[in-house]
Design a protein around this motif. Structure first.
Motif, PDB file in Angstrom:
ATOM      1  N   ILE A  22      32.023  44.895  43.531  1.00 54.15           N
ATOM      2  CA  ILE A  22      32.625  45.490  44.714  1.00 54.15           C
ATOM      3  C   ILE A  22      31.522  45.671  45.727  1.00 54.15           C
ATOM      4  CG2 ILE A  22      34.440  46.716  43.439  1.00 54.15           C
ATOM      5  CD1 ILE A  22      32.817  49.267  43.813  1.00 54.15           C
ATOM      6  N   GLU A  23      31.908  45.798  46.988  1.00 53.57           N
ATOM      7  CA  GLU A  23      30.920  46.002  48.027  1.00 53.57           C
ATOM      8  C   GLU A  23      30.986  47.434  48.515  1.00 53.57           C
ATOM      9  OE1 GLU A  23      30.632  41.649  50.063  1.00 53.57           O
ATOM     10  OE2 GLU A  23      32.025  43.108  50.833  1.00 53.57           O
ATOM     11  N   THR A  24      29.809  48.039  48.681  1.00 59.21           N
ATOM     12  CA  THR A  24      29.726  49.411  49.157  1.00 59.21           C
ATOM     13  C   THR A  24      28.914  49.432  50.432  1.00 59.21           C
ATOM     14  OG1 THR A  24      29.784  50.176  46.879  1.00 59.21           O
ATOM     15  CG2 THR A  24      29.058  51.758  48.549  1.00 59.21           C
ATOM     16  N   ILE A  25      29.421  50.035  51.478  1.00 58.67           N
ATOM     17  CA  ILE A  25      28.721  50.110  52.746  1.00 58.67           C
ATOM     18  C   ILE A  25      27.710  51.252  52.698  1.00 58.67           C
ATOM     19  CG2 ILE A  25      28.981  50.317  55.233  1.00 58.67           C
ATOM     20  CD1 ILE A  25      30.267  47.869  54.041  1.00 58.67           C
ATOM     21  N   ARG A  72      45.760  48.083  47.111  1.00 58.38           N
ATOM     22  CA  ARG A  72      44.886  47.655  48.203  1.00 58.38           C
ATOM     23  C   ARG A  72      44.783  46.139  48.255  1.00 58.38           C
ATOM     24  NH1 ARG A  72      39.064  47.269  48.530  1.00 58.38           N
ATOM     25  NH2 ARG A  72      38.917  48.105  46.419  1.00 58.38           N
ATOM     26  N   HIS A  73      44.691  45.515  47.068  1.00 50.80           N
ATOM     27  CA  HIS A  73      44.640  44.060  47.024  1.00 50.80           C
ATOM     28  C   HIS A  73      45.937  43.453  47.570  1.00 50.80           C
ATOM     29  CE1 HIS A  73      41.629  44.396  43.419  1.00 50.80           C
ATOM     30  NE2 HIS A  73      41.057  44.648  44.568  1.00 50.80           N
ATOM     31  N   VAL A  74      47.053  44.039  47.186  1.00 52.64           N
ATOM     32  CA  VAL A  74      48.349  43.502  47.607  1.00 52.64           C
ATOM     33  C   VAL A  74      48.486  43.540  49.126  1.00 52.64           C
ATOM     34  CG1 VAL A  74      50.850  43.818  47.475  1.00 52.64           C
ATOM     35  CG2 VAL A  74      49.448  44.131  45.427  1.00 52.64           C
ATOM     36  N   ALA A 133      31.742  27.771  47.352  1.00 53.81           N
ATOM     37  CA  ALA A 133      30.290  27.656  47.406  1.00 53.81           C
ATOM     38  C   ALA A 133      29.618  28.887  48.009  1.00 53.81           C
ATOM     39  CB  ALA A 133      29.897  26.417  48.215  1.00 53.81           C
ATOM     40  N   LEU A 134      30.237  29.481  49.034  1.00 55.17           N
ATOM     41  CA  LEU A 134      29.601  30.563  49.792  1.00 55.17           C
ATOM     42  C   LEU A 134      30.167  31.939  49.476  1.00 55.17           C
ATOM     43  CD1 LEU A 134      29.535  28.815  53.296  1.00 55.17           C
ATOM     44  CD2 LEU A 134      27.725  28.860  51.561  1.00 55.17           C
ATOM     45  N   GLY A 135      31.222  32.007  48.695  1.00 54.49           N
ATOM     46  CA  GLY A 135      31.918  33.275  48.522  1.00 54.49           C
ATOM     47  C   GLY A 135      33.088  33.339  49.471  1.00 54.49           C
ATOM     48  N   ARG A 136      33.896  34.383  49.351  1.00 49.40           N
ATOM     49  CA  ARG A 136      35.149  34.452  50.100  1.00 49.40           C
ATOM     50  C   ARG A 136      35.012  35.084  51.493  1.00 49.40           C
ATOM     51  NH1 ARG A 136      36.677  30.829  46.485  1.00 49.40           N
ATOM     52  NH2 ARG A 136      37.229  31.687  44.440  1.00 49.40           N
ATOM     53  N   ARG A 137      34.100  36.039  51.666  1.00 53.24           N
ATOM     54  CA  ARG A 137      34.104  36.847  52.886  1.00 53.24           C
ATOM     55  C   ARG A 137      33.695  36.085  54.144  1.00 53.24           C
ATOM     56  NH1 ARG A 137      34.173  42.311  53.420  1.00 53.24           N
ATOM     57  NH2 ARG A 137      32.544  42.202  55.004  1.00 53.24           N
ATOM     58  N   TYR A 245      36.429  45.396  56.929  1.00 51.10           N
ATOM     59  CA  TYR A 245      36.118  46.719  56.396  1.00 51.10           C
ATOM     60  C   TYR A 245      36.818  47.042  55.078  1.00 51.10           C
ATOM     61  CZ  TYR A 245      33.942  47.678  60.889  1.00 51.10           C
ATOM     62  OH  TYR A 245      33.119  47.624  61.987  1.00 51.10           O
ATOM     63  N   GLY A 246      37.785  46.201  54.673  1.00 49.23           N
ATOM     64  CA  GLY A 246      38.546  46.567  53.482  1.00 49.23           C
ATOM     65  C   GLY A 246      38.541  45.577  52.345  1.00 49.23           C
ATOM     66  N   LEU A 247      37.997  44.364  52.567  1.00 50.26           N
ATOM     67  CA  LEU A 247      38.060  43.356  51.512  1.00 50.26           C
ATOM     68  C   LEU A 247      36.664  43.059  50.980  1.00 50.26           C
ATOM     69  CD1 LEU A 247      39.901  41.420  49.930  1.00 50.26           C
ATOM     70  CD2 LEU A 247      39.356  39.669  51.632  1.00 50.26           C
ATOM     71  N   PRO A 248      36.375  43.390  49.724  1.00 51.73           N
ATOM     72  CA  PRO A 248      35.067  43.105  49.145  1.00 51.73           C
ATOM     73  C   PRO A 248      34.961  41.638  48.733  1.00 51.73           C
ATOM     74  CG  PRO A 248      36.451  44.141  47.514  1.00 51.73           C
ATOM     75  CD  PRO A 248      37.245  44.136  48.797  1.00 51.73           C
ATOM     76  N   GLU A 249      33.741  41.228  48.410  1.00 55.13           N
ATOM     77  CA  GLU A 249      33.533  39.885  47.869  1.00 55.13           C
ATOM     78  C   GLU A 249      34.102  39.824  46.457  1.00 55.13           C
ATOM     79  OE1 GLU A 249      33.342  36.472  47.522  1.00 55.13           O
ATOM     80  OE2 GLU A 249      31.995  36.859  49.229  1.00 55.13           O
ATOM     81  N   THR A 250      34.942  38.835  46.183  1.00 52.83           N
ATOM     82  CA  THR A 250      35.577  38.716  44.869  1.00 52.83           C
ATOM     83  C   THR A 250      34.960  37.629  44.004  1.00 52.83           C
ATOM     84  OG1 THR A 250      37.246  37.160  45.694  1.00 52.83           O
ATOM     85  CG2 THR A 250      37.770  39.529  45.812  1.00 52.83           C
ATOM     86  N   LEU A 251      34.069  36.804  44.582  1.00 52.48           N
ATOM     87  CA  LEU A 251      33.467  35.712  43.817  1.00 52.48           C
ATOM     88  C   LEU A 251      31.966  35.948  43.688  1.00 52.48           C
ATOM     89  CD1 LEU A 251      34.129  32.960  42.464  1.00 52.48           C
ATOM     90  CD2 LEU A 251      33.391  31.885  44.609  1.00 52.48           C
ATOM     91  N   PRO A 252      31.485  36.441  42.540  1.00 56.80           N
ATOM     92  CA  PRO A 252      30.057  36.699  42.369  1.00 56.80           C
ATOM     93  C   PRO A 252      29.258  35.401  42.387  1.00 56.80           C
ATOM     94  CG  PRO A 252      31.228  36.974  40.296  1.00 56.80           C
ATOM     95  CD  PRO A 252      32.272  36.807  41.342  1.00 56.80           C
TER      96      PRO A 252
END
Length: 465
Positions: A22-25, A72-74, A133-137, A245-252
């Motif tokens: 998860i991503e934390t600001i 939140r995901h939905v 390749a780069l992740g989702r965000r 602001y609400g969607l974290p990176e889901t692909l490590p």
């Protein structure tokens, strides 16, 4: 990353079952990734943490199959998937007005819709591998920003030629929301939870085709068709902020795939050669083609042939979308007890009846009521077909982004190509629309019976056969 330390707050038990990252600001605005307790790292015999990546992937798949669905995901991913219906449905009631204002024929007006849909297909093919390749965000945020810009340029476009180009650009950019939402869902969930999650996405996503045409019809009482593109820009800006602001990176990083052209082509070849993926994706393609014909041609047929007003057409379109939402939610609730393949079979029966019934109603001249009933069944069947066909197609694939992209291309491209050709026949009769919908519906059923009716390979989902 700065040296600022950050200690996350204690989590409740249900929050620990979130995704591996998860991503934390942080207070200084930087983003830090926090490893959750469920992350499993493969180790070699010396315990150095350099073991087989397959072990980590398998552990991640096991976690995804057991992860509880989060609201939140939905909401976030459902909103991102709404780019397609928003981009098409909001301005559907304005198509006849647009053709009169620009002095163009029906086929040219439909090309503005087809250009957007083809852009959605092409964009998914580009964004999907990039997100692997780069992740989702990063690809997601860039895509939404370009979508907003293209929508604003549509407001001031001087001709149909520029509008078609801008609509294609709008589709390419909007594809980022669609393909990454689906890929992120595959990152987070698997098996029965994935099928249920996709059904919930249909609920959120289904609000767009309900609200959009009604809103578009009402806005046309205040603004021209250009004002509808300003509304799309406003909606896109809101989704950008929500994703930022609400969607974290889901692909490590350790699960990302190479992003070269050769690797992308290799992934596509592998997917095309996958019987399970290819068969269910083809079924989806024909079903979507029938839906795209309905979306692009029905405004002219129902308004020009049967005399419906833009406002009443928007209401009818929204009612049909309610049927889609209801069937998707019913399917989502019983998918743990009934296998996705059987739910898909029920949907195929429904769309076959709708296609044949629509053609019979049009040829017999029963009238607009019979047409509306057949179209309602057609749209409602998508609530059973779309989430389950997507689940079965994406089950057991490694590169979810590339698979989601290819699935999107196979869904959007056939209908986008055919719709303007149907428009060449004019809008004085419903026969071309009814014939195309019947042909695509029966083709989908045929593919399902020949290639997709066999029991798929064992996977994370379970249920009755």
């Amino acid at each position: 990353m700065s040296g600022t330390s950050f200690t996350p707050e204690p989590k409740h038990r249900q929050d620990i079952a979130f995704d591996a990252y998860i991503e934390t600001i942080e207070p200084n605005g930087e983003i830090e990734q926090i490893d959750e307790p469920e992350q499993v790292v493969a180790t070699d015999s010396a315990g150095t943490g350099t073991g087989n990546l397959t072990e980590t992937t398998e552990a991640s798949e096991t976690t995804a199959a057991a992860r509880p669905i989060r609201a939140r995901h939905v909401l976030l991913l459902g909103g991102l998937m709404a780019f397609a219906p928003l981009s098409s449905d909001l301005y559907l009631p304005s198509l006849p007005m647009l053709s009169r204002d620009l002095g163009i024929n029906v086929s040219q007006a439909q090309m503005t819709l087809s250009a957007c849909i083809l852009g959605l297909a092409l964009g998914q093919l580009i964004v999907g591998p990039l997100s692997d390749a780069l992740g989702r965000r990063r690809p997601l945020l860039v895509g939404i920003a370009v979508y907003v810009l293209a929508s604003l340029l549509c407001v001031v476009t001087p001709s149909i030629s520029y509008l078609i180009v801008l609509r294609c650009a709008q589709g390419v950019a909007g594809a980022a929301g669609i393909v990454i939402a689906l890929a992120a869902a595959r990152d987070l969930y698997a098996g029965v939870p994935l099928a249920r999650f996709l059904s919930l996405l249909m609920l959120v996503n289904g609000l767009a085709p309900i609200v959009a045409p009604v809103l578009g019809g009402q806005l046309l009482a205040l603004v021209s068709w250009r004002g509808l593109f300003a509304a799309l820009a406003f909606i896109g800006a809101g989704l950008f902020l929500a994703a930022a602001y609400g969607l974290p990176e889901t692909l490590p990083p350790e699960r990302r795939q190479p992003g070269s052209i050769s690797a992308t082509l290799g992934a596509i070849r592998e997917l095309i050669g996958d019987r399970q993926f290819a068969s269910y994706a083809t079924v989806s393609g024909f079903v979507f083609a029938a839906a795209i014909v309905y979306i692009s041609v029905s405004p002219f047929v129902l308004q020009n042939v049967y005399g419906l007003s833009p406002q009443f057409f928007g209401l009818i379109f929204g009612i049909n979308a309610v049927g889609l939402v209801v069937t998707s939610q019913v399917g989502g609730r019983i998918v743990g007890r009934v296998a996705p393949q059987r739910l898909l079979a029920w949907g195929m029966v429904a769309i076959a009846l709708a296609g044949i019934g629509l053609l019979i109603v049009v040829l017999s001249g029963i009238g607009v009521v019979g047409i509306l009933l057949a179209l309602f069944v057609l749209v409602a069947s998508l609530g059973l077909i779309t989430p389950n066909a997507s689940t079965l197609a994406l089950d057991n694939v490694r590169a979810a982004g590339s698979a989601s992209a290819l699935l999107g291309v196979m869904q959007f491209a056939p209908g986008a190509i055919v719709a303007p050709l149907i428009g060449i026949g004019g809008s004085a009769t419903a026969i071309p629309m009814a014939t195309a919908i019947a042909v695509f519906s029966l083709a989908a059923v045929a593919i399902f019976l020949v290639f997709g009716s066999r029991k798929p390979a064992p996977s994370a989902y379970s249920g009755e056969a």
